[in-house]
Scaffold this active site. Structure first.
Site, PDB file in Angstrom:
ATOM      1  N   ARG A 158       0.868  -1.177   0.000  1.00  0.00           N
ATOM      2  CA  ARG A 158       0.000   0.000   0.000  1.00  0.00           C
ATOM      3  C   ARG A 158       0.907   1.229   0.000  1.00  0.00           C
ATOM      4  NH1 ARG A 158      -2.215  -3.463   4.008  1.00  0.00           N
ATOM      5  NH2 ARG A 158      -4.312  -4.207   3.503  1.00  0.00           N
ATOM      6  N   LYS A 182      -2.544  -2.330   7.817  1.00  0.00           N
ATOM      7  CA  LYS A 182      -3.791  -1.893   8.441  1.00  0.00           C
ATOM      8  C   LYS A 182      -3.959  -2.551   9.805  1.00  0.00           C
ATOM      9  CE  LYS A 182      -6.741  -0.643   4.527  1.00  0.00           C
ATOM     10  NZ  LYS A 182      -8.015  -0.922   3.835  1.00  0.00           N
ATOM     11  N   HIS A 255      -2.454   2.556  -5.889  1.00  0.00           N
ATOM     12  CA  HIS A 255      -3.180   1.322  -5.600  1.00  0.00           C
ATOM     13  C   HIS A 255      -3.398   0.489  -6.862  1.00  0.00           C
ATOM     14  CE1 HIS A 255      -4.714  -0.366  -1.910  1.00  0.00           C
ATOM     15  NE2 HIS A 255      -5.743  -0.891  -2.555  1.00  0.00           N
ATOM     16  N   ARG A 258      -0.736  -1.958  -6.943  1.00  0.00           N
ATOM     17  CA  ARG A 258      -1.020  -3.043  -5.987  1.00  0.00           C
ATOM     18  C   ARG A 258      -2.013  -4.032  -6.606  1.00  0.00           C
ATOM     19  NH1 ARG A 258      -1.416  -4.516  -0.377  1.00  0.00           N
ATOM     20  NH2 ARG A 258      -3.546  -4.893   0.323  1.00  0.00           N
ATOM     21  N   HIS A 281      -4.212  -9.094   3.599  1.00  0.00           N
ATOM     22  CA  HIS A 281      -5.665  -9.177   3.757  1.00  0.00           C
ATOM     23  C   HIS A 281      -6.003 -10.089   4.934  1.00  0.00           C
ATOM     24  CE1 HIS A 281      -6.502  -8.129  -0.752  1.00  0.00           C
ATOM     25  NE2 HIS A 281      -6.279  -7.062  -0.010  1.00  0.00           N
ATOM     26  N   TYR A 290      -9.405 -10.896  -6.968  1.00  0.00           N
ATOM     27  CA  TYR A 290      -8.295 -10.954  -7.921  1.00  0.00           C
ATOM     28  C   TYR A 290      -8.265 -12.262  -8.713  1.00  0.00           C
ATOM     29  CZ  TYR A 290      -6.551  -6.860  -5.486  1.00  0.00           C
ATOM     30  OH  TYR A 290      -6.429  -5.617  -4.932  1.00  0.00           O
TER      31      TYR A 290
END
Length: 316
Positions: A158, A182, A255, A258, A281, A290
């Site tokens: 990120r 995150k 992004h 990414r 994730h 994806y």
């Protein structure tokens, strides 16, 4: 509702989300904007106390957002912040009843992420050289920004994670780096030889030059012209400029690289659980998006794998 009272309560909430929940600066900024939208509605709807906000208020708020021409995805996000905020108010005894139901019949439409092809990635990198050459910029910018592009695309970072990297986070021997993602979660991401060579070029030759007239103890990996840590906003701005210069779409941003990393990994046969781990994730459901492939990749896979594809052994 009194503005001072609302600001005081919302600031307490955002402070806890920052220091206890470990949410990123970008996320907190988004929460703050969504709470400001809520405050505008409370004023318009003549709601003076949080306890006056009930389930009918939730419906009116959603209707008000829709009539204010907010996109569906924005409304879904604002509803999520509303739910989180009132759950927090209830936990702190500011209200006796949480008026926001756990389920509201409004889902964010699932859109496939936009990605760049390998050829477009090459064009973007080439644009860094052409752009800075045409503007007669110092080679420092070229080396730094190519390293940034190759590291994001080569690792799936990120932009906030990339901007926060320090020099000692990079492990050139094992081609990996430690990042804080995150929720303040630490993970290890990998990068390849191309990113390694670009980083070594920048760090050994150009980064020391950027620190020549500044604090030599600065540990930030990517530096600004002032010898300070390069900001997220600066990285976003420069990548959009390069994309425009390369003749790529206006939606290209950090992004996108990414998304491209994850999509190209999946197209190359990577296990979804590995991609999930590399992207950071928490749920495989997030990574599942994806698993889409391009039409050409789908045809290629079908023709190579399906027994009824119609290719005789003699034709192979």
């Amino acid at each position: 509702m009194d503005k001072y009272y609302f600001t005081s309560i919302s600031s307490e909430y955002l402070n806890e989300m920052t220091h206890v929940r470990g949410l990123s600066e970008v996320t907190i900024r988004g929460y703050s904007q969504d709470l400001n939208t809520l405050f505008k509605f409370l004023i318009q709807d003549s709601i003076d106390e949080f306890s006056d906000f009930n389930r009918m208020s939730v419906r009116r708020y959603l209707s008000w957002l829709d009539n204010s021409d907010y996109s569906r995805s924005s409304i879904v996000r604002k509803l999520s912040v509303l739910r989180n905020f009132f759950r927090w108010l209830h936990s702190k005894d500011y209200i006796k009843i949480d008026p926001v139901p756990l389920r509201v019949p409004m889902k964010k439409p699932k859109l496939l992420p936009k990605v760049l092809s390998e050829n477009e990635i090459d064009r973007l990198v080439s644009a860094v050289i052409s752009y800075n050459t045409d503007l007669k910029n110092n080679n420092i910018f070229t080396a730094r920004d190519i390293a940034i592009l190759e590291l994001i695309y080569g690792s799936g970072l990120r932009v906030s994670e990339l901007a926060a990297l320090n020099v000692d986070d990079i492990d050139f021997e094992d081609l990996k780096t430690r990042v804080i993602g995150k929720g303040n979660k630490e993970r290890i991401v990998l990068f390849g030889e191309i990113a390694k060579n670009c980083l070594l070029d920048y760090m050994s030759i150009y980064r020391p030059k950027m620190l020549k007239d500044f604090d030599s103890s600065q540990n930030a990996l990517f530096l600004s012209t002032r010898g300070t840590r390069l900001s997220v906003r600066s990285i976003q701005h420069r990548i959009k400029n390069y994309a425009k210069y390369a003749g790529l779409s206006s939606w290209v941003h950090p992004h996108t690289l990414r998304h491209s990393f994850a999509t190209h990994m999946m197209d190359g046969g990577a296990d979804i659980r590995v991609v999930q781990e590399l992207l950071g994730h928490s749920s495989p459901a997030t990574t599942q998006i994806y698993t889409h492939v391009t039409g050409a990749q789908a045809v290629k896979t079908y023709m190579a794998a399906h027994p009824a594809a119609g290719i005789d052994e003699e034709e192979k």
